[in-house]
Design a protein around this motif. Structure first.
Motif, PDB file in Angstrom:
ATOM      1  N   ILE A  24       2.278  -6.571  -9.242  1.00  0.00           N
ATOM      2  CA  ILE A  24       1.823  -7.719 -10.027  1.00  0.00           C
ATOM      3  C   ILE A  24       0.369  -7.588 -10.478  1.00  0.00           C
ATOM      4  N   GLY A  25      -0.263  -6.465 -10.131  1.00  0.00           N
ATOM      5  CA  GLY A  25      -1.635  -6.242 -10.594  1.00  0.00           C
ATOM      6  C   GLY A  25      -2.697  -6.978  -9.812  1.00  0.00           C
ATOM      7  N   GLU A  26      -2.312  -7.553  -8.682  1.00  0.00           N
ATOM      8  CA  GLU A  26      -3.246  -8.289  -7.840  1.00  0.00           C
ATOM      9  C   GLU A  26      -2.658  -8.390  -6.439  1.00  0.00           C
ATOM     10  N   PRO A  27      -3.495  -8.659  -5.428  1.00  0.00           N
ATOM     11  CA  PRO A  27      -2.965  -8.855  -4.079  1.00  0.00           C
ATOM     12  C   PRO A  27      -2.136 -10.134  -3.995  1.00  0.00           C
ATOM     13  N   GLN A  28      -1.225 -10.159  -3.022  1.00  0.00           N
ATOM     14  CA  GLN A  28      -0.471 -11.385  -2.768  1.00  0.00           C
ATOM     15  C   GLN A  28      -1.419 -12.467  -2.241  1.00  0.00           C
ATOM     16  N   PRO A  29      -1.345 -13.683  -2.779  1.00  0.00           N
ATOM     17  CA  PRO A  29      -2.228 -14.754  -2.306  1.00  0.00           C
ATOM     18  C   PRO A  29      -2.162 -14.974  -0.795  1.00  0.00           C
ATOM     19  N   ALA A  30      -0.988 -14.806  -0.200  1.00  0.00           N
ATOM     20  CA  ALA A  30      -0.867 -15.011   1.252  1.00  0.00           C
ATOM     21  C   ALA A  30      -1.694 -13.997   2.028  1.00  0.00           C
ATOM     22  N   LEU A  45      -3.609  -0.852   8.968  1.00  0.00           N
ATOM     23  CA  LEU A  45      -2.538  -0.113   8.301  1.00  0.00           C
ATOM     24  C   LEU A  45      -1.878  -1.033   7.283  1.00  0.00           C
ATOM     25  N   ASP A  46      -1.825  -0.587   6.037  1.00  0.00           N
ATOM     26  CA  ASP A  46      -1.092  -1.290   4.986  1.00  0.00           C
ATOM     27  C   ASP A  46       0.232  -0.554   4.837  1.00  0.00           C
ATOM     28  N   ALA A  47       1.270  -1.068   5.499  1.00  0.00           N
ATOM     29  CA  ALA A  47       2.567  -0.394   5.560  1.00  0.00           C
ATOM     30  C   ALA A  47       3.388  -0.725   4.315  1.00  0.00           C
ATOM     31  N   GLY A  48       3.793   0.314   3.577  1.00  0.00           N
ATOM     32  CA  GLY A  48       4.486   0.089   2.317  1.00  0.00           C
ATOM     33  C   GLY A  48       3.517  -0.441   1.286  1.00  0.00           C
ATOM     34  N   CYS A  49       2.457   0.328   1.060  1.00  0.00           N
ATOM     35  CA  CYS A  49       1.318  -0.162   0.261  1.00  0.00           C
ATOM     36  C   CYS A  49       1.632  -0.317  -1.213  1.00  0.00           C
ATOM     37  N   GLY A  50       2.692   0.318  -1.693  1.00  0.00           N
ATOM     38  CA  GLY A  50       3.025   0.195  -3.106  1.00  0.00           C
ATOM     39  C   GLY A  50       1.901   0.634  -4.017  1.00  0.00           C
ATOM     40  N   ALA A  51       1.539  -0.217  -4.961  1.00  0.00           N
ATOM     41  CA  ALA A  51       0.483   0.108  -5.922  1.00  0.00           C
ATOM     42  C   ALA A  51      -0.915   0.002  -5.339  1.00  0.00           C
ATOM     43  N   GLY A  52      -1.011  -0.358  -4.057  1.00  0.00           N
ATOM     44  CA  GLY A  52      -2.299  -0.280  -3.368  1.00  0.00           C
ATOM     45  C   GLY A  52      -3.182  -1.493  -3.437  1.00  0.00           C
ATOM     46  N   GLU A  53      -2.664  -2.612  -3.941  1.00  0.00           N
ATOM     47  CA  GLU A  53      -3.543  -3.758  -4.170  1.00  0.00           C
ATOM     48  C   GLU A  53      -4.211  -4.261  -2.889  1.00  0.00           C
ATOM     49  N   HIS A  54      -3.480  -4.280  -1.789  1.00  0.00           N
ATOM     50  CA  HIS A  54      -4.071  -4.807  -0.545  1.00  0.00           C
ATOM     51  C   HIS A  54      -5.013  -3.802   0.094  1.00  0.00           C
ATOM     52  N   THR A  55      -4.670  -2.526   0.041  1.00  0.00           N
ATOM     53  CA  THR A  55      -5.579  -1.495   0.557  1.00  0.00           C
ATOM     54  C   THR A  55      -6.881  -1.491  -0.222  1.00  0.00           C
ATOM     55  N   ILE A  56      -6.771  -1.616  -1.527  1.00  0.00           N
ATOM     56  CA  ILE A  56      -7.968  -1.625  -2.375  1.00  0.00           C
ATOM     57  C   ILE A  56      -8.824  -2.851  -2.067  1.00  0.00           C
ATOM     58  N   LEU A  57      -8.190  -4.011  -1.983  1.00  0.00           N
ATOM     59  CA  LEU A  57      -8.925  -5.243  -1.663  1.00  0.00           C
ATOM     60  C   LEU A  57      -9.683  -5.107  -0.354  1.00  0.00           C
ATOM     61  N   LEU A  58      -8.988  -4.681   0.700  1.00  0.00           N
ATOM     62  CA  LEU A  58      -9.614  -4.643   2.020  1.00  0.00           C
ATOM     63  C   LEU A  58     -10.658  -3.544   2.126  1.00  0.00           C
TER      64      LEU A  58
END
Length: 210
Positions: A24-30, A45-58
């Motif tokens: 979705i081009g952004e981290p999940q709000p939750a 650990l970002d398990a199943g990071c997909g496009a990396g939005e949460h890893t990038i954010l953190l």
């Protein structure tokens, strides 16, 4: 719950075709809210990071994070996204049901991975997480709820509670929402056009490694 765990080729094809409904081009709000509340710490650990939005954010916020996905296409996309934002995020191709190397993580973020596994692979996944989580580590699971309209694989409260038993303590299991983009596979069932944004019912579990 899915009858069988989706194949690696299905995920590779979704990323290659630009039709992954969870990108979705952004981290999940939750997940953003978890960080805001101070629920993330230590080695992550970002398990199943997909496009990396949460890893990038953190990573950008100063956390020590490793993003993993068993789709090489996902990891390539995540690396490209991180480079485009000037963030030195770390990503690896890895099977989350076969992790090794001993306990080394204090927090695990699971955004839409848990719910893709069938009963057998879910057991393997939770056992694998336990092997790499330090005692006291927290696992945060964001998974589509069976109260949803069929946007993707869904799990019940029982599925979550049954998965995390021996070696775990569920500290919270709340309802929240998961944000996605309608793809061709779900457009007719949802009665929405391809590309429409949706917010579907989801579980947010906080699970402690004992």
């Amino acid at each position: 719950m899915p009858e069988t765990t989706p194949s690696k080729s299905l995920f590779d094809d979704a990323y290659a075709g630009g039709a992954a409904p969870w990108v979705i081009g952004e981290p999940q709000p939750a997940i953003v809210e978890l960080e805001r509340r101070g629920a993330i710490s230590g080695a992550v650990l970002d398990a199943g990071c997909g496009a990396g939005e949460h890893t990038i954010l953190l990573t950008d916020l100063g956390y020590d994070v490793l993003g993993i996905d068993f789709s090489a296409r996902a990891v390539d996309l995540a690396g490209h996204n991180a480079a485009g934002r000037g963030v030195a995020a770390r990503f690896e191709v890895a099977d989350a049901t076969r992790l090794g190397g001993g306990p080394r993580f204090d927090t695990v973020i699971d955004s839409a991975l848990f719910h893709v596994f069938d009963d057998t692979d879910r057991v393997r996944y939770v056992d694998s997480l336990r092997s790499v989580c330090r005692p006291g580590a927290l696992v945060h699971v964001l998974a589509l709820s069976d109260a949803g309209r069929g946007f993707g694989p869904q799990v019940s409260e029982v599925d979550v509670r049954t998965a995390f038993t021996d070696g775990w303590r569920i500290e919270a299991l709340e309802t929240t929402t998961y944000r996605g983009v309608v793809g061709p596979a779900h457009a007719d069932a949802l009665g929405l056009p391809v590309g429409a944004r949706v917010e579907e019912p989801a579980w947010l579990a906080r699970v402690r490694r004992t």
